[in-house]
Design an enzyme around this catalytic site. Structure first.
Site, PDB file in Angstrom:
ATOM      1  CD  GLU A  44      -3.049  -0.409   2.372  1.00 29.34           C
ATOM      2  OE1 GLU A  44      -2.902   0.647   2.935  1.00 29.34           O
ATOM      3  OE2 GLU A  44      -3.547  -1.160   2.796  1.00 29.34           O
ATOM      4  CD  GLU A  61     -11.967   2.000  -0.539  1.00 24.03           C
ATOM      5  OE1 GLU A  61     -12.412   0.937   0.101  1.00 24.03           O
ATOM      6  OE2 GLU A  61     -10.850   1.986  -0.964  1.00 24.03           O
ATOM      7  CE  LYS A  81     -10.506   3.266   3.959  1.00 27.30           C
ATOM      8  NZ  LYS A  81      -8.988   2.934   3.774  1.00 27.30           N
ATOM      9  CD  GLU A  84      -7.945   6.563   5.995  1.00 26.77           C
ATOM     10  OE1 GLU A  84      -8.325   5.473   5.958  1.00 26.77           O
ATOM     11  OE2 GLU A  84      -6.883   7.001   5.682  1.00 26.77           O
TER      12      GLU A  84
END
Length: 472
Positions: free
Chosen positions: A272, A326, A329, A335
């Site tokens: 990541e 997303e 999250k 985030e």
């Protein structure tokens, strides 16, 4: 994603190698690969079959998942895309304590799909050392049982096992040559894990986010150094090597830490890394221009070959976080803004994804004003951040997991046997973690919210005999 916030010295937290994987290039034997993380914490994403079509249209041939979702694995069948799947943290204890569970999990989630779906590795847990549920002790036993299951099903030669760790597992990371793991992790977890990886010719998975090191120390770290742009570099006082990017310095700190334990043969894969295209007011450096610069320059760095100063012949293999923004999250605005694509499949920003696209591409956009915005001034007087129990256990738990993991809160005190473990309630543990995050962020605006799971108070929280800090 691990976004622990660390204090200077500046490389001391995350090292990265994001990777926006599209094509595996073999221009020479040190050319790296770019992959992408396909997260699904959202309620507005395309169906898996449409996502696979998106992968193909962009040349993405390496993908990492966070589970073994049946619809996703089925959609990936016969696609030519290599896949890393995951066994979630909540299943670690079962896989560690029950051989039959591990065997059944492999049969149902791996054998059932392989080889039509080209599963090449299993990420066992995610950032387990930072897991507030204290699952570290289950990691290596779970990996061992899963390896036995792979052997039983004749898959051990095709599928590797590893576990993504965050840079917060390091005790020291600056200068890179002094890299070392935290002493309390070495004997119970790190050495057994590295021993397994060495014996099975597997690799250590690393989640690295230079963004968080820059955000926490923007007065000390050059933005150009964090974004792979031209800069004067930094010389390691221990070995004389010059570093021109924060990511490479962070990676070499991990290599040095492994070498100190006698594991020079274990390779690294960055599972990541990324840079947010938007963030809260106090998230210094977040923005589209910097995200495009970081990811675009990283893709160029990986696909044009070469390793780090310490390991120049080892290719950089990286999985970029993430495919989509997303929307569900928890945590700060950043985030929900790591995606390369919006849910409608439009690009958040345009960067080259292949070697052909690199020629003439502009990957050094000017800085956005947010990169120069100072951290919001701390609140006057003492304030604390506590959990909002009204949001329900599920949302509270998700926010707690974020704070102790990617958020970098100091959660050691709420582990079993520690000073603030009691009262052993979700609300009490979440309050301690939220407050730690809030204080580490200098009580800046927006740092005590967690999607509505927390709020600020002006009186010291009272949970048993635990004392809540007011600053770091």
């Amino acid at each position: 994603m691990s976004m622990a916030t660390f204090k200077f010295p500046f490389f001391l937290s995350l090292f990265l190698l994001p990777l926006f994987s599209l094509l595996t290039f073999a221009a020479d034997n040190t050319t790296g690969t770019i992959g992408i993380n396909y997260g699904r914490i959202a309620n507005n994403l395309p169906t898996p079959d449409k996502v696979v079509a998106l992968f193909k249209s962009q040349g993405i041939n390496k993908v990492k998942l966070y589970d073994t979702d049946a619809a996703v694995l089925t959609a990936l069948a016969n696609s030519g895309i290599n896949v890393v799947v995951a066994l979630p943290n909540e299943l670690l204890s079962s896989a560690a304590n029950d051989h039959s569970f591990a065997d059944q999990w492999v049969q149902a989630n791996i054998s059932h799909y392989y080889p039509q779906t080209q599963i090449e590795a299993i990420a066992v847990g995610n950032e387990v050392f930072a897991d507030p549920n204290n699952t570290t002790k289950f990691l290596v036993p779970a990996i061992t049982n899963l390896q036995s299951a792979l052997v039983k099903h004749n898959l051990s030669s095709s599928i590797k096992l590893s576990s993504p760790i965050a840079l917060s597992a390091l005790q020291n990371s600056y200068p890179p040559s002094s890299g070392s793991f935290k002493p309390d992790l070495i004997e119970p977890a790190v050495k057994p894990l590295l021993d397994f990886l060495s014996k099975t010719s597997s690799y250590l998975m690393i989640n690295a986010y230079p963004f968080f090191a820059y955000e926490a120390n923007s007065d000390q770290i050059s933005l150009d150094y964090a974004l792979f742009r031209t800069n004067s570099g930094n010389v390691d006082s221990g070995n004389g090597l010059r570093y021109n990017s924060l990511m490479e310095a962070q990676l070499d700190a991990v290599f040095a830490a492994m070498s100190a334990l006698g594991y020079d043969d274990v390779k690294l894969v960055v599972t990541e890394t990324g840079w947010p295209s938007n963030g809260d007011e106090n998230e210094i450096g977040a923005g589209k221009a910097n995200a495009a610069a970081y990811n675009g320059n990283l893709v160029k760095r990986v696909l044009t070959g070469g390793g780090t100063p310490l390991k120049p012949k080892d290719p950089l293999n990286v999985y970029l976080f993430a495919l989509f923004n997303e929307n569900q999250k928890p945590g700060p605005t950043s985030e929900r803004n790591y995606g390369l694509f919006y849910p409608d499949e439009g690009k958040v920003y345009d960067i080259p994804l292949t070697l052909a696209g690199l020629s003439g591409a502009q990957t050094n956009p000017v800085n956005e004003s947010k990169a120069q915005v100072p951290t919001t001034a701390p609140s006057s007087g003492n304030t604390w951040c506590v959990a909002n129990a009204n949001v329900g256990d599920e949302k509270l738990q998700a926010a707690l997991d974020y704070a102790c993991g990617e958020g970098g809160a100091d959660c050691g005190s709420i582990q079993e046997g520690s000073t603030c473990f009691n009262p052993n309630t979700l609300e009490a543990h979440a309050s301690y973690a939220f407050n730690s995050y809030y204080q580490k962020k200098a009580r800046g605006t927006g740092t005590c919210d967690f999607g509505g799971a927390a709020y600020v108070v002006a009186q010291p929280p009272r949970y048993g005999t635990c004392v809540y800090p007011t600053g770091y």
